[in-house]
Design a protein around this motif. Structure first.
Motif, mmCIF file in Angstrom:
data_model
loop_
_atom_site.group_PDB
_atom_site.id
_atom_site.type_symbol
_atom_site.label_atom_id
_atom_site.label_comp_id
_atom_site.label_asym_id
_atom_site.label_seq_id
_atom_site.Cartn_x
_atom_site.Cartn_y
_atom_site.Cartn_z
ATOM 1 N N MET A 262 0.862 -1.176 0.000
ATOM 2 C CA MET A 262 0.000 0.000 0.000
ATOM 3 C C MET A 262 0.904 1.234 0.000
ATOM 4 S SD MET A 262 -3.112 1.722 0.702
ATOM 5 C CE MET A 262 -4.081 0.288 0.584
ATOM 6 N N ASP A 263 0.566 2.162 -0.844
ATOM 7 C CA ASP A 263 1.327 3.392 -0.969
ATOM 8 C C ASP A 263 1.073 4.303 0.238
ATOM 9 O OD1 ASP A 263 2.949 5.288 -2.457
ATOM 10 O OD2 ASP A 263 1.083 6.396 -2.749
ATOM 11 N N TYR A 264 2.118 4.799 0.855
ATOM 12 C CA TYR A 264 1.973 5.635 2.055
ATOM 13 C C TYR A 264 1.235 6.937 1.770
ATOM 14 C CZ TYR A 264 5.996 8.227 0.306
ATOM 15 O OH TYR A 264 6.843 8.972 -0.469
ATOM 16 N N THR A 265 1.339 7.453 0.557
ATOM 17 C CA THR A 265 0.628 8.698 0.256
ATOM 18 C C THR A 265 -0.881 8.494 0.311
ATOM 19 O OG1 THR A 265 0.777 8.309 -2.136
ATOM 20 C CG2 THR A 265 2.492 9.660 -1.144
ATOM 21 N N LEU A 266 -1.337 7.340 -0.110
ATOM 22 C CA LEU A 266 -2.768 7.036 -0.053
ATOM 23 C C LEU A 266 -3.234 6.935 1.402
ATOM 24 C CD1 LEU A 266 -5.420 6.388 -1.421
ATOM 25 C CD2 LEU A 266 -4.688 4.006 -1.591
ATOM 26 N N ILE A 267 -2.408 6.371 2.249
ATOM 27 C CA ILE A 267 -2.752 6.265 3.674
ATOM 28 C C ILE A 267 -2.915 7.657 4.276
ATOM 29 C CG2 ILE A 267 -1.884 5.527 5.937
ATOM 30 C CD1 ILE A 267 -0.548 3.151 4.399
ATOM 31 N N ILE A 268 -1.997 8.566 3.978
ATOM 32 C CA ILE A 268 -2.066 9.926 4.498
ATOM 33 C C ILE A 268 -3.283 10.665 3.927
ATOM 34 C CG2 ILE A 268 -0.881 12.167 4.579
ATOM 35 C CD1 ILE A 268 0.318 10.064 6.429
ATOM 36 N N LEU A 269 -3.569 10.465 2.643
ATOM 37 C CA LEU A 269 -4.751 11.091 2.037
ATOM 38 C C LEU A 269 -6.031 10.620 2.724
ATOM 39 C CD1 LEU A 269 -3.895 10.977 -1.779
ATOM 40 C CD2 LEU A 269 -4.126 13.006 -0.338
ATOM 41 N N ARG A 270 -6.114 9.325 2.984
ATOM 42 C CA ARG A 270 -7.298 8.780 3.667
ATOM 43 C C ARG A 270 -7.423 9.349 5.077
ATOM 44 N NH1 ARG A 270 -7.102 2.365 2.034
ATOM 45 N NH2 ARG A 270 -7.977 2.597 -0.069
ATOM 46 N N LEU A 271 -6.309 9.464 5.768
ATOM 47 C CA LEU A 271 -6.337 10.032 7.115
ATOM 48 C C LEU A 271 -6.843 11.470 7.066
ATOM 49 C CD1 LEU A 271 -5.790 9.892 10.135
ATOM 50 C CD2 LEU A 271 -3.391 10.444 9.636
ATOM 51 N N GLY A 272 -6.347 12.250 6.123
ATOM 52 C CA GLY A 272 -6.803 13.633 5.976
ATOM 53 C C GLY A 272 -8.292 13.725 5.697
ATOM 54 N N GLN A 273 -8.790 12.839 4.852
ATOM 55 C CA GLN A 273 -10.223 12.827 4.544
ATOM 56 C C GLN A 273 -11.042 12.477 5.791
ATOM 57 O OE1 GLN A 273 -10.312 9.975 1.361
ATOM 58 N NE2 GLN A 273 -9.733 11.468 -0.192
ATOM 59 N N GLN A 274 -10.545 11.536 6.578
ATOM 60 C CA GLN A 274 -11.254 11.155 7.799
ATOM 61 C C GLN A 274 -11.259 12.296 8.803
ATOM 62 O OE1 GLN A 274 -9.764 7.435 9.325
ATOM 63 N NE2 GLN A 274 -10.037 6.422 7.359
ATOM 64 N N VAL A 275 -10.146 12.995 8.925
ATOM 65 C CA VAL A 275 -10.075 14.145 9.824
ATOM 66 C C VAL A 275 -11.101 15.191 9.392
ATOM 67 C CG1 VAL A 275 -8.654 16.116 10.523
ATOM 68 C CG2 VAL A 275 -7.695 13.807 10.571
ATOM 69 N N ARG A 276 -11.128 15.500 8.104
ATOM 70 C CA ARG A 276 -12.077 16.490 7.589
ATOM 71 C C ARG A 276 -13.519 16.069 7.881
ATOM 72 N NH1 ARG A 276 -15.190 18.022 3.157
ATOM 73 N NH2 ARG A 276 -15.029 20.246 2.682
ATOM 74 N N GLN A 277 -13.832 14.795 7.647
ATOM 75 C CA GLN A 277 -15.191 14.321 7.872
ATOM 76 C C GLN A 277 -15.574 14.412 9.350
ATOM 77 O OE1 GLN A 277 -17.318 13.572 5.247
ATOM 78 N NE2 GLN A 277 -18.711 13.913 6.938
ATOM 79 N N HIS A 278 -14.658 14.068 10.237
ATOM 80 C CA HIS A 278 -14.941 14.179 11.676
ATOM 81 C C HIS A 278 -15.140 15.639 12.077
ATOM 82 C CE1 HIS A 278 -14.680 10.125 13.327
ATOM 83 N NE2 HIS A 278 -13.740 9.890 12.417
ATOM 84 N N ARG A 279 -14.329 16.533 11.505
ATOM 85 C CA ARG A 279 -14.485 17.964 11.798
ATOM 86 C C ARG A 279 -15.859 18.452 11.367
ATOM 87 N NH1 ARG A 279 -14.271 22.292 8.696
ATOM 88 N NH2 ARG A 279 -13.182 21.314 6.942
ATOM 89 N N LEU A 280 -16.241 18.095 10.152
ATOM 90 C CA LEU A 280 -17.546 18.518 9.644
ATOM 91 C C LEU A 280 -18.688 17.915 10.459
ATOM 92 C CD1 LEU A 280 -16.862 18.284 5.799
ATOM 93 C CD2 LEU A 280 -17.042 20.366 7.198
ATOM 94 N N ASN A 281 -18.549 16.649 10.832
ATOM 95 C CA ASN A 281 -19.582 15.995 11.652
ATOM 96 C C ASN A 281 -19.768 16.688 12.994
ATOM 97 O OD1 ASN A 281 -19.952 14.113 9.623
ATOM 98 N ND2 ASN A 281 -18.831 12.482 10.661
ATOM 99 N N ARG A 282 -18.693 17.253 13.515
ATOM 100 C CA ARG A 282 -18.770 17.980 14.790
ATOM 101 C C ARG A 282 -19.196 19.424 14.597
ATOM 102 N NH1 ARG A 282 -14.422 16.871 18.907
ATOM 103 N NH2 ARG A 282 -15.688 18.411 19.967
ATOM 104 N N GLY A 283 -19.358 19.853 13.351
ATOM 105 C CA GLY A 283 -19.797 21.213 13.068
ATOM 106 C C GLY A 283 -18.739 22.260 13.328
ATOM 107 N N LEU A 284 -17.477 21.892 13.167
ATOM 108 C CA LEU A 284 -16.373 22.815 13.432
ATOM 109 C C LEU A 284 -15.820 23.377 12.133
ATOM 110 C CD1 LEU A 284 -14.375 20.692 16.036
ATOM 111 C CD2 LEU A 284 -15.783 22.708 16.529
ATOM 112 N N THR A 285 -15.400 24.628 12.187
ATOM 113 C CA THR A 285 -14.646 25.201 11.082
ATOM 114 C C THR A 285 -13.192 24.795 11.252
ATOM 115 O OG1 THR A 285 -14.087 27.242 12.253
ATOM 116 C CG2 THR A 285 -16.176 27.216 11.008
ATOM 117 N N GLN A 286 -12.408 25.007 10.219
ATOM 118 C CA GLN A 286 -10.974 24.722 10.331
ATOM 119 C C GLN A 286 -10.336 25.596 11.406
ATOM 120 O OE1 GLN A 286 -9.943 25.345 6.224
ATOM 121 N NE2 GLN A 286 -9.889 23.137 5.814
ATOM 122 N N ALA A 287 -10.761 26.839 11.488
ATOM 123 C CA ALA A 287 -10.206 27.753 12.495
ATOM 124 C C ALA A 287 -10.561 27.290 13.908
ATOM 125 C CB ALA A 287 -10.716 29.167 12.254
#
Length: 83
Positions: free
Chosen positions: A1-26
């Motif tokens: 498995m390519d490590y870049t794909l793992i990091i991309l998936r982690l970033g997507q999961q972080v974003r989804q959790h942030r949105l689910n909690r109703g938080l802005t990036q700031a």
């Protein structure tokens, strides 16, 4: 498995959790004691982001790292790697 794909998936999961909690990036940045630019880099899967930043962001989302078996990349993920 390519490590870049793992990091991309982690970033997507972080974003989804942030949105689910109703938080802005700031707001997430303030909770994690990092800059908004760092949150953006985490969500993009920027390879220059260190483990401490990921740990702070995940901690602020009440999440943690977990080691799970990798799954094959989807066609969309493969396409995204070449964009």
């Amino acid at each position: 498995m390519d490590y870049t794909l793992i990091i991309l998936r982690l970033g997507q999961q972080v974003r989804q959790h942030r949105l689910n909690r109703g938080l802005t990036q700031a707001q997430l940045a303030a909770l994690a004691c990092v800059t908004r630019q760092k949150v953006i880099a985490v969500e993009k899967g920027d390879l220059s982001v260190g483990m401490l930043a990921y740990a702070r962001v995940l901690g602020a989302l009440d999440c943690e790292f977990a080691v799970v078996p990798a799954v094959m990349p989807t066609l969309e993920e493969i396409q995204g790697m070449f964009d």
